[in-house]
Design a protein around this motif. Structure first.
Motif, PDB file in Angstrom:
ATOM      1  N   GLY A 172       3.669 -15.935  24.161  1.00  0.00           N
ATOM      2  CA  GLY A 172       4.415 -15.044  25.033  1.00  0.00           C
ATOM      3  C   GLY A 172       4.332 -13.607  24.550  1.00  0.00           C
ATOM      4  O   GLY A 172       3.883 -13.329  23.436  1.00  0.00           O
ATOM      5  N   ALA A 173       4.749 -12.687  25.396  1.00  0.00           N
ATOM      6  CA  ALA A 173       4.703 -11.267  25.040  1.00  0.00           C
ATOM      7  C   ALA A 173       5.563 -10.999  23.808  1.00  0.00           C
ATOM      8  O   ALA A 173       6.562 -11.684  23.572  1.00  0.00           O
ATOM      9  N   PRO A 174       5.191 -10.002  23.004  1.00  0.00           N
ATOM     10  CA  PRO A 174       6.016  -9.656  21.840  1.00  0.00           C
ATOM     11  C   PRO A 174       7.443  -9.320  22.256  1.00  0.00           C
ATOM     12  O   PRO A 174       7.672  -8.672  23.281  1.00  0.00           O
ATOM     13  N   VAL A 175       8.389  -9.747  21.452  1.00  0.00           N
ATOM     14  CA  VAL A 175       9.805  -9.516  21.753  1.00  0.00           C
ATOM     15  C   VAL A 175      10.082  -8.039  22.002  1.00  0.00           C
ATOM     16  O   VAL A 175      10.832  -7.672  22.929  1.00  0.00           O
ATOM     17  N   ALA A 176       9.489  -7.187  21.195  1.00  0.00           N
ATOM     18  CA  ALA A 176       9.771  -5.747  21.276  1.00  0.00           C
ATOM     19  C   ALA A 176       9.336  -5.143  22.604  1.00  0.00           C
ATOM     20  O   ALA A 176       9.792  -4.058  22.975  1.00  0.00           O
ATOM     21  N   GLU A 177       8.447  -5.828  23.350  1.00  0.00           N
ATOM     22  CA  GLU A 177       7.911  -5.273  24.598  1.00  0.00           C
ATOM     23  C   GLU A 177       8.576  -5.838  25.843  1.00  0.00           C
ATOM     24  O   GLU A 177       8.324  -5.359  26.962  1.00  0.00           O
ATOM     25  N   LEU A 178       9.402  -6.851  25.690  1.00  0.00           N
ATOM     26  CA  LEU A 178       9.915  -7.569  26.857  1.00  0.00           C
ATOM     27  C   LEU A 178      10.751  -6.684  27.778  1.00  0.00           C
ATOM     28  O   LEU A 178      10.580  -6.712  29.005  1.00  0.00           O
ATOM     29  N   ALA A 179      11.667  -5.935  27.219  1.00  0.00           N
ATOM     30  CA  ALA A 179      12.556  -5.122  28.060  1.00  0.00           C
ATOM     31  C   ALA A 179      11.754  -4.134  28.897  1.00  0.00           C
ATOM     32  O   ALA A 179      12.011  -3.973  30.108  1.00  0.00           O
ATOM     33  N   ASP A 180      10.770  -3.484  28.300  1.00  0.00           N
ATOM     34  CA  ASP A 180       9.961  -2.509  29.032  1.00  0.00           C
ATOM     35  C   ASP A 180       9.110  -3.192  30.096  1.00  0.00           C
ATOM     36  O   ASP A 180       8.954  -2.666  31.212  1.00  0.00           O
ATOM     37  N   ARG A 181       8.557  -4.356  29.764  1.00  0.00           N
ATOM     38  CA  ARG A 181       7.726  -5.062  30.744  1.00  0.00           C
ATOM     39  C   ARG A 181       8.569  -5.511  31.943  1.00  0.00           C
ATOM     40  O   ARG A 181       8.136  -5.385  33.094  1.00  0.00           O
ATOM     41  N   VAL A 204       1.457 -12.443  41.603  1.00  0.00           N
ATOM     42  CA  VAL A 204       1.673 -11.508  40.492  1.00  0.00           C
ATOM     43  C   VAL A 204       2.956 -11.866  39.748  1.00  0.00           C
ATOM     44  O   VAL A 204       2.973 -11.972  38.514  1.00  0.00           O
ATOM     45  N   VAL A 205       4.045 -12.050  40.479  1.00  0.00           N
ATOM     46  CA  VAL A 205       5.324 -12.390  39.855  1.00  0.00           C
ATOM     47  C   VAL A 205       5.204 -13.693  39.072  1.00  0.00           C
ATOM     48  O   VAL A 205       5.679 -13.810  37.931  1.00  0.00           O
ATOM     49  N   HIS A 206       4.557 -14.669  39.659  1.00  0.00           N
ATOM     50  CA  HIS A 206       4.372 -15.980  39.036  1.00  0.00           C
ATOM     51  C   HIS A 206       3.660 -15.835  37.692  1.00  0.00           C
ATOM     52  O   HIS A 206       4.137 -16.323  36.648  1.00  0.00           O
ATOM     53  N   GLU A 207       2.529 -15.135  37.695  1.00  0.00           N
ATOM     54  CA  GLU A 207       1.748 -15.026  36.459  1.00  0.00           C
ATOM     55  C   GLU A 207       2.460 -14.207  35.401  1.00  0.00           C
ATOM     56  O   GLU A 207       2.490 -14.591  34.222  1.00  0.00           O
ATOM     57  N   ARG A 208       3.016 -13.055  35.777  1.00  0.00           N
ATOM     58  CA  ARG A 208       3.636 -12.187  34.782  1.00  0.00           C
ATOM     59  C   ARG A 208       4.779 -12.898  34.054  1.00  0.00           C
ATOM     60  O   ARG A 208       4.907 -12.805  32.828  1.00  0.00           O
ATOM     61  N   LEU A 209       5.606 -13.618  34.779  1.00  0.00           N
ATOM     62  CA  LEU A 209       6.728 -14.300  34.136  1.00  0.00           C
ATOM     63  C   LEU A 209       6.246 -15.479  33.290  1.00  0.00           C
ATOM     64  O   LEU A 209       6.800 -15.740  32.216  1.00  0.00           O
ATOM     65  N   LEU A 210       5.221 -16.182  33.748  1.00  0.00           N
ATOM     66  CA  LEU A 210       4.649 -17.243  32.920  1.00  0.00           C
ATOM     67  C   LEU A 210       4.042 -16.660  31.646  1.00  0.00           C
ATOM     68  O   LEU A 210       4.213 -17.206  30.548  1.00  0.00           O
ATOM     69  N   GLU A 211       3.321 -15.568  31.778  1.00  0.00           N
ATOM     70  CA  GLU A 211       2.651 -14.962  30.628  1.00  0.00           C
ATOM     71  C   GLU A 211       3.648 -14.393  29.622  1.00  0.00           C
ATOM     72  O   GLU A 211       3.535 -14.609  28.420  1.00  0.00           O
ATOM     73  N   TRP A 212       4.624 -13.662  30.105  1.00  0.00           N
ATOM     74  CA  TRP A 212       5.552 -12.970  29.210  1.00  0.00           C
ATOM     75  C   TRP A 212       6.573 -13.899  28.575  1.00  0.00           C
ATOM     76  O   TRP A 212       7.076 -13.609  27.506  1.00  0.00           O
ATOM     77  N   GLN A 213       6.940 -14.998  29.257  1.00  0.00           N
ATOM     78  CA  GLN A 213       7.981 -15.898  28.736  1.00  0.00           C
ATOM     79  C   GLN A 213       9.229 -15.088  28.341  1.00  0.00           C
ATOM     80  O   GLN A 213       9.639 -15.056  27.176  1.00  0.00           O
ATOM     81  N   PRO A 214       9.863 -14.409  29.287  1.00  0.00           N
ATOM     82  CA  PRO A 214      10.883 -13.418  28.927  1.00  0.00           C
ATOM     83  C   PRO A 214      12.190 -13.976  28.367  1.00  0.00           C
ATOM     84  O   PRO A 214      12.909 -13.260  27.671  1.00  0.00           O
ATOM     85  N   PHE A 215      12.499 -15.240  28.651  1.00  0.00           N
ATOM     86  CA  PHE A 215      13.789 -15.788  28.233  1.00  0.00           C
ATOM     87  C   PHE A 215      13.603 -16.834  27.136  1.00  0.00           C
ATOM     88  O   PHE A 215      12.489 -17.250  26.834  1.00  0.00           O
TER      89      PHE A 215
END
Length: 365
Positions: A172-181, A204-215
């Motif tokens: 998943g995306a680095p923790v430090a980048e999640l809020a900005d993404r 787009v929404v589907h992929e970005r949230l799968l990729e970033w794993q924000p929660f």
């Protein structure tokens, strides 16, 4: 396009957008008799498939018990105290002594509860997407995670595993980048996504949230719910269930996200693939809602298909059928709708695979 949605509107994507809009129009024109019954079926199908895409061991018996009003009420009444966040089933089982089917029952019931609220959430999502994502996360994880982490970007690094062997498919995306993404995604949805077809925005929404794993947990389910909220512009009753396609090969689903990461954020191939699956689901839903089978492909298409091998390119089909490439693409789309072929993933619709013989008597029993 912004960095949130770096993609090209290829010929294939344009064709899929047109097919989605045509299926959407057929859904609108379909008789309303029986729509509630079809929606109830879709509600259950998407929830079962979405839970299993997140590696839930949900059984049909457990899901049936939830549908009958049983398992969840009993399980939740026995709970006490907050639970640790769960990023995967392996973590959940180490942290909890709770039986797996009890956990699965709650996850499934939460998915059903979110579906029931989507007609309201879809209106708010366009205005306040990040608030709605946080609410979706809260509803999906009700009874499963510490309330302190609900709706908030995760604070620990997270990997997505293959489920079978525990190997990392992507990080998943680095923790430090999640809020900005997330802020950038929210801004794009409010200010830039209106210029894009719903089919593209959903992908787009589907992929970005799968990729970033924000929660901390339930990221796959959040991603699929958010994408469905966008797709409601094409399918207001929620009759299409693309999750049934994805759950047939969950590892390929995760690997396509990993491939998108390796493409350095170019979403073209992901959105095409996501659109192919969604269009199949929309067309099937429209055919079902209209109470009729898909139209039969032209005779030349059936004849050409019978003469070709298991994997067929557009060029090979055009030569076998004696048509130009534009007509070949149109014929292959009809063969796909008749479920005689399926596009090969990542080929932009230029290669298809036969799924069955055009002559049912030729299929193995």
């Amino acid at each position: 396009m912004s960095s949130i949605a770096s993609l090209r509107h290829t010929e294939r994507l344009v064709q899929l957008i047109a097919r989605a809009e045509e299926a959407s129009a057929r859904l609108v024109a379909a008789p309303t008799d029986g729509r509630d019954r079809l929606a109830a079926i879709a509600r259950r199908e998407q929830a079962r498939a979405s839970a299993r895409l997140d590696a839930s061991p949900l059984t049909e018996a457990t899901a049936d018990e939830v549908d009958a009003g049983g398992a969840v009420a009993r399980t939740k009444s026995e709970e006490s105290g907050a639970r640790e966040p769960r990023g995967s089933w392996s973590r959940a089982l180490r942290l909890e002594g709770m039986p797996t089917q009890d956990i699965a029952a709650i996850e499934y019931a939460n998915l059903l509860a979110v579906w029931d609220q989507e007609s309201v959430l879809v209106q708010r999502f366009a205005r306040d997407p990040l608030d709605v994502l946080a609410e979706i996360h809260g509803r999906l994880t009700d009874g499963l995670v510490d309330p302190a982490v609900v709706g908030r970007p995760r604070t620990s690094e997270q990997d997505v595993h293959d489920g079978a062997h525990g190997q990392v498919v992507y990080r998943g995306a680095p923790v430090a980048e999640l809020a900005d993404r997330l802020a950038a995604l929210g801004h794009w949805l409010r200010a830039g996504a209106d210029d894009e077809p719903a089919l593209v925005v959903a992908g787009v929404v589907h992929e970005r949230l799968l990729e970033w794993q924000p929660f901390e947990a339930a990221n796959g389910r959040v991603a699929r719910v958010a994408a469905r909220l966008v797709r409601r512009r094409l399918d207001t009753a929620g009759l299409a269930v693309p999750e049934l396609d994805w759950v047939a090969d969950p590892l390929a689903y995760a690997r396509e996200v990993a491939a998108t990461i390796r493409r350095r954020g170019d979403l073209t191939r992901w959105v095409e693939w996501d659109a192919e699956v969604t269009v199949r689901a929309l067309e099937h839903a429209a055919d079902t809602a209209q109470g009729r089978p898909p139209p039969a492909p032209p005779a030349r298409a059936v004849d050409a298909l019978a003469a070709l091998g298991e994997v067929i390119t557009v060029v090979e089909y055009a030569e076998a059928a004696g048509v130009d490439r534009a007509t070949a693409r149109a014929d292959l789309a009809q063969l796909e709708r008749a479920r005689l072929v399926r596009p090969e993933r990542g080929t932009a619709g230029l290669r298809v695979r036969r799924t069955r013989s055009p002559d049912p008597s030729a299929d193995p029993v």
